[in-house]
Design a protein around this motif. Structure first.
Motif, PDB file in Angstrom:
ATOM      1  N   SER A 126      60.336  78.224  63.536  1.00  0.00           N
ATOM      2  CA  SER A 126      60.329  79.676  63.805  1.00  0.00           C
ATOM      3  C   SER A 126      59.186  80.030  64.768  1.00  0.00           C
ATOM      4  O   SER A 126      59.361  80.850  65.678  1.00  0.00           O
ATOM      5  N   ALA A 127      58.021  79.363  64.591  1.00  0.00           N
ATOM      6  CA  ALA A 127      56.880  79.614  65.488  1.00  0.00           C
ATOM      7  C   ALA A 127      57.193  79.145  66.910  1.00  0.00           C
ATOM      8  O   ALA A 127      56.849  79.812  67.893  1.00  0.00           O
ATOM      9  N   GLN A 128      57.891  78.004  67.004  1.00  0.00           N
ATOM     10  CA  GLN A 128      58.260  77.464  68.323  1.00  0.00           C
ATOM     11  C   GLN A 128      59.231  78.402  69.045  1.00  0.00           C
ATOM     12  O   GLN A 128      59.079  78.696  70.231  1.00  0.00           O
TER      13      GLN A 128
ATOM     14  N   ALA B 140      59.124  90.088  66.952  1.00  0.00           N
ATOM     15  CA  ALA B 140      58.177  89.881  65.838  1.00  0.00           C
ATOM     16  C   ALA B 140      58.518  88.580  65.123  1.00  0.00           C
ATOM     17  O   ALA B 140      59.675  88.134  65.124  1.00  0.00           O
ATOM     18  N   LEU B 141      57.509  87.967  64.513  1.00  0.00           N
ATOM     19  CA  LEU B 141      57.667  86.712  63.784  1.00  0.00           C
ATOM     20  C   LEU B 141      57.352  86.947  62.310  1.00  0.00           C
ATOM     21  O   LEU B 141      56.313  87.494  61.962  1.00  0.00           O
ATOM     22  N   LEU B 142      58.283  86.539  61.445  1.00  0.00           N
ATOM     23  CA  LEU B 142      58.075  86.710  60.006  1.00  0.00           C
ATOM     24  C   LEU B 142      58.293  85.369  59.308  1.00  0.00           C
ATOM     25  O   LEU B 142      59.415  84.881  59.212  1.00  0.00           O
ATOM     26  N   ASN B 143      57.197  84.751  58.899  1.00  0.00           N
ATOM     27  CA  ASN B 143      57.289  83.519  58.122  1.00  0.00           C
ATOM     28  C   ASN B 143      56.106  83.448  57.164  1.00  0.00           C
ATOM     29  O   ASN B 143      55.369  84.420  57.006  1.00  0.00           O
TER      30      ASN B 143
ATOM     31  N   THR C 285      61.860  82.559  59.088  1.00  0.00           N
ATOM     32  CA  THR C 285      62.519  81.663  58.132  1.00  0.00           C
ATOM     33  C   THR C 285      63.403  82.507  57.210  1.00  0.00           C
ATOM     34  O   THR C 285      63.621  83.690  57.477  1.00  0.00           O
ATOM     35  N   HIS C 286      63.853  81.898  56.085  1.00  0.00           N
ATOM     36  CA  HIS C 286      64.716  82.636  55.156  1.00  0.00           C
ATOM     37  C   HIS C 286      64.033  83.895  54.615  1.00  0.00           C
ATOM     38  O   HIS C 286      64.677  84.725  53.980  1.00  0.00           O
ATOM     39  N   ARG C 287      62.745  84.058  54.888  1.00  0.00           N
ATOM     40  CA  ARG C 287      61.999  85.269  54.495  1.00  0.00           C
ATOM     41  C   ARG C 287      62.688  86.529  55.050  1.00  0.00           C
ATOM     42  O   ARG C 287      62.660  87.586  54.426  1.00  0.00           O
ATOM     43  N   ILE C 288      63.347  86.380  56.218  1.00  0.00           N
ATOM     44  CA  ILE C 288      63.986  87.567  56.819  1.00  0.00           C
ATOM     45  C   ILE C 288      65.266  87.986  56.082  1.00  0.00           C
ATOM     46  O   ILE C 288      65.854  89.016  56.385  1.00  0.00           O
TER      47      ILE C 288
END
Length: 658
Positions: free
Chosen positions: A171-173, A190-193, A219-222
């Motif tokens: 996800s960061a990549q 936006a990035l959410l992990n 990640t599955h956090r979203i």
């Protein structure tokens, strides 16, 4: 059991047959033009089928049992498909200047496959029903760029996008790639992990709800309940098979109303099966990027001397090495052994049980070339892009699934350097037949763009089974994958009320001295392919094209092969609506014309035709049908073909305006 092709002489006529052996010593010879009656059996684990006696009712009963079991599954699939068709989706705007500007900013020219995939996805997005498309392409073949074009299209239509990744690192990549790709355009990302701080998280959730974020990657956090989009229009999923049952259920619900694009290098059999059956769209990227080289793959017994030599060779060209050991309990012992073997090498260790910050640090340090060797578990399996790492060593490779091995191997070979993959197995440990097949397959498919083929091979090694449930095996073993798919497809079409019309022109049962001699084509497989091409030709134009191709590939057609082509021409011509029946009688070949043909026929002209074409023809007129009997040798088909061709052309010329 298929025993090969045999040329037999029956009633003075040469013909090729498929030699089929049954239980006991029963044998059946099937004429090659009826090849479609034979289906290849493949199941999970290469399990052999039960062979029945010729004439036994057991096979028919097994098929009937599978058909009963498949009925419920067919209903589920139809309901799933119908539900998506019923849901009013969103029709995205056609491409405008902004989309074209964004696409022109890409630093490379799209491969033809990428361009085709982009076109298919856009077409789906512009229709008012939810898209469900699978984008299949090897690691590094440009799936991300295709997906980002879809995301941009959604943003331009004032919709939000979610980009779901199976790992934090991936996800960061993706987030870094997106920041770079969208930097000249007003797209808020936006990035959410798990590395997102509480403060950042709070702000992201508020912005998302208000519509201030266009593209959320994570990640599955979203998929969590507290993540609310103002107007979600597109969900991109990277490697869906890596998510758990709960996440898949959430995705399944989203799928009903929004457009979904799934990216994968090797689709799991169930996903692939749904695409083959048309329940999901399938786009494939098979063309490698320019200058990309295939990964050199070796299967070998584990030896520390070999490992040392392989690593030293990679380090001597300033490269980096992945060493995959999938057991966390002794991963540090392996790292210690490697350190003893290679005292000057800088070695890092990465696995899923580490603290999340420590793991992120190790991976970041490896990307920044602070380590030469990364000893790791399958945490590296998905998506991480480290172009400088071009050798991978995989311990106990026989323990991995085929698709998983292919994914892991894809970690290397992402630059213009030649990359190497070493699949190691332990000496004296018994390897299952399935494991041997997997290693053979991975070695076979070293060429670029094999992900789809790997999945197809996986389908035949493991079987496919229940599409909607978690089982991969299902009822496949009873009838084989091919037959199972046919039964399922037939059940679906029947329930949808589709009348299945047989589009193939059947072969007339007329003896012809036609076969493929050994000195023209040696291989049975090639012979079978050649017969299939001839007998799949359903019109004269296609048949002519096939004839040219055969001449081009194998040289001038010998008389025996030409007779096969002439016979197929006769099959096509004699299935004209004006011809009622054709049969081989004791007197010769009988061609019976229909009543329609006779309604306003010029009898004298027709009689002249018949006499011109045949020696001593006989004509019979009974029950309003005209029958012509031509008493010729087994080669009479050639003359009959000319005759039919001529008569039909003349008839249509005088009776139709077209």
């Amino acid at each position: 059991q298929y025993m090969g092709i045999e040329t037999l002489v029956v009633d003075g006529v040469h013909k090729d047959y498929l030699h089929i052996a049954y239980k006991g010593n029963d044998i059946l010879y099937v004429p090659v033009e009826q090849f479609q009656l034979i289906r290849k059996y493949s199941s999970r684990d290469g399990k052999p089928p039960h062979i029945h006696a010729l004439g036994s009712p057991k096979w028919a009963k097994e098929k009937a049992r599978v058909r009963q079991k498949v009925d419920g599954l067919a209903d589920d699939l139809i309901n799933l498909y119908a539900e998506r068709m019923r849901q009013p989706g969103f029709a995205f705007e056609p491409d405008g200047d902004l989309q074209l500007e964004f696409e022109s900013e890409f630093g490379y020219e799209l491969t033809p496959d990428q361009a085709q995939a982009v076109e298919e996805i856009k077409k789906d997005m512009e229709t008012p029903r939810p898209m469900d498309r699978l984008l299949c392409g090897d690691v590094g073949f440009g799936k991300t760029e295709v997906a980002l074009r879809a995301c941009f299209k959604a943003v331009v239509s004032k919709k939000q996008c979610a980009f779901l990744c199976p790992t934090t690192i991936l996800s960061a990549q993706h987030y870094r790639t997106m920041q770079k790709r969208f930097e000249k355009f007003p797209v808020n990302i936006a990035l959410l992990n798990r590395f997102t701080t509480t403060k950042e998280k709070k702000q992201i959730l508020a912005d998302l709800k208000e519509g201030n974020i266009d593209l959320l990657v994570g990640t599955h956090r979203i998929l969590s309940k507290d993540v609310e989009f103002k107007d979600l229009g597109l969900l991109c999923i990277d490697e869906e098979q890596r998510f758990g049952v709960r996440q898949k259920e959430k995705i399944k619900n989203l799928r009903k109303t929004i457009d979904v694009l799934t990216l994968t290098a090797t689709p799991i059999p169930r996903t692939l099966q749904m695409s083959i059956m048309g329940i999901r769209g399938l786009s494939q990227i098979e063309t490698p990027p320019l200058n990309r080289l295939p990964v050199q793959t070796y299967v070998s017994e584990k030896s520390w001397a070999l490992i040392k030599q392989v690593i030293e060779r990679e380090l001597s060209r300033n490269g980096q090495v992945f060493y995959l050991h999938n057991r966390t309990e002794n991963i540090y012992e392996i790292a210690s052994t490697l350190q003893t073997l290679l005292p000057n090498a800088r070695i890092g260790v990465g696995h899923g049980q580490m603290d999340k910050n420590d793991l992120e640090d190790v991976m970041t340090d490896f990307v920044e070339k602070k380590y030469d060797i990364l000893v790791c578990t399958t945490i590296i399996e998905t998506g991480i892009d480290i172009p400088n790492a071009n050798t991978i060593i995989i311990e106990n490779a026989d323990k991995f699934g085929l698709a998983q091995l292919y994914q892991i191997k894809g970690r290397v070979g992402r630059s213009e350097r030649i990359a190497y993959a070493y699949l190691l197995y332990t000496k004296d440990r018994a390897m299952t037949e399935e494991a041997q097949k997997r290693l053979t397959a991975i070695k076979e498919f070293t060429q670029l763009g094999s992900g789809y083929k790997i999945a197809m091979r996986d389908l035949s090694i493991r079987g496919s089974g229940d599409i909607l449930g978690g089982e991969q095996a299902g009822f496949i073993d009873q009838v084989g994958f091919d037959m199972y798919m046919k039964i399922l497809q037939d059940a679906i079409e029947e329930k949808q009320g589709k009348i299945k019309e047989d589009e193939t022109v059947p072969s007339r049962n007329v003896p012809v001295d036609g076969y493929i001699p050994e000195d023209y084509v040696e291989s049975d497989m090639e012979k079978l392919e050649l017969y299939q091409r001839v007998y799949k030709a359903n019109d004269l134009e296609t048949l002519k094209r096939v004839e040219h191709e055969l001449t081009d590939l194998y040289g001038v057609l010998p008389s025996q092969v030409r007779n096969i082509v002439v016979k197929r021409r006769f099959d096509i011509l004699s299935h004209d609506p004006l011809i009622d029946d054709v049969k081989d009688s004791s007197q010769g070949l009988e061609i019976r014309f229909s009543k329609v043909f006779l309604e306003d026929l010029d009898g004298q002209k027709f009689f002249a035709y018949v006499n011109h074409m045949f020696k001593k023809p006989q004509m019979k007129y009974t029950d309003g049908m005209l029958t012509i009997v031509s008493g010729m040798e087994p080669y009479y088909v050639s003359a009959s073909t000319e005759f039919l061709d001529s008569v039909l052309k003349q008839y249509y010329k005088t009776h139709t305006s077209a």
